[in-house]
Design an enzyme around this catalytic site. Structure first.
Site, short mmCIF file in Angstrom:
data_model
loop_
_atom_site.label_atom_id
_atom_site.label_comp_id
_atom_site.label_asym_id
_atom_site.label_seq_id
_atom_site.Cartn_x
_atom_site.Cartn_y
_atom_site.Cartn_z
N CYS A 1 43.86 -34.41 19.35
CA CYS A 1 44.53 -35.69 19.42
C CYS A 1 43.68 -36.94 19.68
O CYS A 1 42.36 -36.69 20.01
CB CYS A 1 45.37 -35.30 20.79
N CYS B 1 41.91 -35.79 24.81
CA CYS B 1 42.02 -36.48 23.32
C CYS B 1 40.74 -37.27 23.29
O CYS B 1 39.76 -37.63 24.31
CB CYS B 1 43.09 -37.34 23.63
#
Ligand SMILES: *[C@@H]1O[C@H](CO)[C@@H](O)[C@H](O)[C@H]1NC(C)=O
Ligand SMILES: *[C@@H]1O[C@H](CO)[C@@H](O)[C@H](O)[C@H]1NC(C)=O
Ligand SMILES: *[C@@H]1O[C@H](CO)[C@@H](O)[C@H](O)[C@H]1NC(C)=O
Length: 305
Positions: free
Chosen positions: A210, A129
Site C-alpha cells: 500500500c 504503507c
C-alpha cells in the site's frame, strides 16, 4: 525318630510344594501376558520405526538445512523479542509446529498453497504503507538497503519471510522427520515445499502492499523487468490499485559495469504498460542515489559519482 520327624515335615512340605507350583503357574501366566504385551508393543514400535528408518526419496537440490529447527526457532525469538517486540506474544513453538505440518510426512512434490494456510493465519504482523520494497534479480542489494533503512521491508524482512530466508526444507512420505539427504528443486517439481512457500508469501506480500511501493530492478541484465519472474508473474499482478498509490522502480547498475538509461529499456516500458492497465502511476529512477551510495561503500577503489 527319623521317620517320625520326616512324616510331619513331608506333610508340611506337600502344601508348600503345591503353593510353590501355584505360584509358578501364576508367575508363568503373568510372564506370558507380559511377553504378549511386550511383543505387541515391539510390533507397534517396529511399525513406527520402519517409517523412520525406511529410505527417504532422493532429489537433486540441497537437503534440509542442518539445524533447521534451531535456526528457525532462534530467528523467531530474535524477531519477536528483539527486532519487533510488538510481536512479543508470538508462540514460536506453535509457529514452528504449524510450519512443519505443512509438509512433514507429505510427498515433497505435492505441496499445495492450502498446506501453508494455517501458518499464514498465525501471522499477525501488519506492515506500514509506503515501506514495501520489491526486488527482482537484485536481492542482495535490496537486503543491504533494508538493513540500513530498517523501516523498509522486503519480503525477507517480514516475520514469516525472515524465518525461512536462505533455508531449505522438505519432508518425506516415509518418515515423520525432515529429509536430511536431499530436497526437490523447482525443476524436479514446482510444487515442492520451498517454492510453494515463497509463492504464497510473495502473493500475500503483494496483496498487502500500500502507498508508494518500491521495486528494485537490475539494470545490468538484458531485461530488468521479466514478466515470468516472481515480481512480474506473482507480485505485480496482485497489486491492488485501490491501495497502491504509486509504483516506483529503482533500476540499479553494477558499479564498474556499463551504465545506461535503463528506464527506457523495452522491458521497463512493458512494466509501465502493466501499471497503466492497473491505473497505478509509475515512475522510474536510474541508479537511485541512496542505494548507489551503498554500492559505492562496497567498492572503495572505484571513483563513485
Ligand atoms: C499428489 O496428489 C494427487 C492429488 O491429491 C494424487 O493424485 C497423486 O497421486 C499425488 N502424488 C504423489 C506422488 O503422492
Ligand atoms: C545483476 O545481476 C547480476 C547477474 O545475476 C548480478 O551479478 C549483479 O549483482 C546484479 N546487480 C544488482 C545491482 O543487483
Ligand atoms: C536429477 O538427477 C537425476 C539423477 O541423477 C537426473 O536424471 C535428472 O536429470 C536430474 N534432474 C535435474 C533437473 O537436474
Amino acid at each position: 525318630m527319623d521317620g517320625g520327624e520326616f512324616s510331619p515335615e513331608s506333610s508340611r512340605d506337600r502344601p508348600s510344594c503345591c503353593g510353590l507350583s501355584r505360584k509358578i503357574l501364576v508367575c508363568l501366566g503373568v510372564g506370558v501376558l507380559a511377553l504378549i504385551l511386550l511383543g505387541l508393543g515391539l510390533a507397534l514400535f517396529a511399525v513406527h520405526r520402519w517409517r523412520l528408518f525406511s529410505k527417504p526419496l532422493q532429489w537433486n537440490a540441497t537437503r534440509t538445512t542442518p539445524h533447521f529447527s534451531e535456526i528457525f526457532l532462534g530467528r523467531c525469538y530474535l524477531y519477536t523479542q528483539v527486532l519487533h517486540p510488538e510481536l512479543g506474544s508470538t508462540d514460536c513453538v506453535r509457529i514452528m509446529k504449524t510450519f512443519k505440518s505443512a509438509f512433514i510426512s507429505k510427498h515433497p512434490c505435492n505441496i499445495t498453497e492450502e498446506d501453508y494456510q494455517p501458518l499464514i493465519e498465525l501471522d499477525t504482523q501488519t506492515l506500514p504503507c509506503d515501506k514495501f520494497v520489491f526486488w527482482s534479480k537484485s536481492g542482495d542489494l535490496a537486503h543491504q538497503y533494508t538493513r540500513i533503512q530498517q523501516e523498509m521491508f522486503t519480503l525477507e524482512d517480514t516475520f514469516l519471510g525472515y524465518l525461512a530466508d536462505g533455508l531449505s526444507w522438505c519432508g518425506d512420505p516415509n518418515t515423520y522427520e525432515m529429509n536430511e539427504h536431499s530436497c526437490p528443486n523447482w525443476r524436479d517439481c514446482p510444487n515442492n515445499p520451498k517454492s510453494v512457500f515463497w509463492k504464497v508469501m510473495s502473493r500475500k506480500f503483494a496483496e498487502a502492499a500500500c502507498g508508494v511501493v518500491q521495486v528494485m530492478l537490475n539494470g545490468s541484465i538484458i531485461s530488468p523487468f521479466d514478466k515470468s519472474s516472481t515480481f512480474g508473474g506473482v507480485e505485480m499482478p496482485r497489486f491492488n490499485p485501490k491501495k497502491v498509490r504509486k509504483l516506483q522502480a529503482w533500476v540499479m547498475h553494477d558499479i564498474g559495469g556499463l551504465s545506461s538509461d535503463s528506464c527506457s529499456n523495452p522491458s521497463i516500458n512493458e512494466l509501465k504498460k502493466i501499471a497503466d492497465q492497473k491505473q497505478i502511476p509509475f515512475v522510474c529512477h536510474n541508479d537511485y542515489r541512496p542505494i548507489k551510495l551503498i554500492q559505492c561503500v562496497k567498492a572503495p577503489e572505484h571513483p563513485c559519482s
